[in-house]
Design a protein around this motif. Structure first.
Motif: not given
Length: 192
Positions: A57-81
């Motif tokens: 979900g947004v704003p709370q999800n498995v990666r933490g808490y972040e409201t969407a910047h504009g609408g109701q969604g966002y994608a993630t980019i993993m740069t390193y593991r």
């Protein structure tokens, strides 16, 4: 005179999904795709139904808490593991019409660091190409050098969105945009 601006990226806010019945999925985004040879991005949206909203979900999800910047969604980019130094998780879209040779273009997007990030990198790239990019057979090994714009992300934190922006001169006929950190091996370790 002021520059004429036009957004050529369809669905710049990651809002247009084919289906959210079982929760949001990057593969359900209408205008965004995974380059060949890459791993799919994570995607979060307020449309996540119960009980999946705590994970996707947004704003709370498995990666933490972040409201969407504009609408109701966002994608993630993993740069390193730590267990996968060359994560190869990129965001790619196609826009039209193709870019005109010799014309200056601006690339900008909003970026926030996940609350659950154990590592961070200081670099993001924007690669604009005429063909669909492929990371198969290590095809992304030259993307960092070929990227039209390199962004310094060292000021990006977990407390909101930061505008990343840069410009470049088109070669002509480019119509695909790929975002990610394209550094590999020792270069990504030095950047992390």
């Amino acid at each position: 005179s002021p520059a004429i601006c036009q957004n050529r990226v369809p669905d710049p806010g990651f809002e247009i999904l084919d289906d959210c019945t079982f929760g949001p999925s990057y593969s359900e985004l209408t205008y965004w795709y995974v380059p060949s040879g890459c791993v799919s991005s994570a995607y979060f949206n307020a449309c996540a139904p119960s009980p999946n909203e705590v994970y996707l979900g947004v704003p709370q999800n498995v990666r933490g808490y972040e409201t969407a910047h504009g609408g109701q969604g966002y994608a993630t980019i993993m740069t390193y593991r730590a267990d996968m130094a060359n994560a190869q998780i990129y965001l790619t879209t196609t826009f039209s019409p193709p870019l005109a040779a010799g014309q200056a273009y601006c690339i900008q997007f909003w970026l926030s660091l996940c609350d659950s990030s154990s590592f961070r990198t200081n670099t993001m790239h924007a690669l604009v190409t005429s063909r669909i990019p492929t990371a198969s057979n290590d095809g992304d090994s030259t993307w960092a050098q070929a990227a039209q714009v390199t962004f310094n992300t060292s000021d990006v934190g977990t407390d909101g969105w930061v505008l990343m922006q840069g410009s470049f001169i088109a070669q002509g006929l480019e119509q695909r945009l790929t975002l990610g950190n394209f550094l590999k091996n020792a270069a990504i370790l030095a950047d992390t």
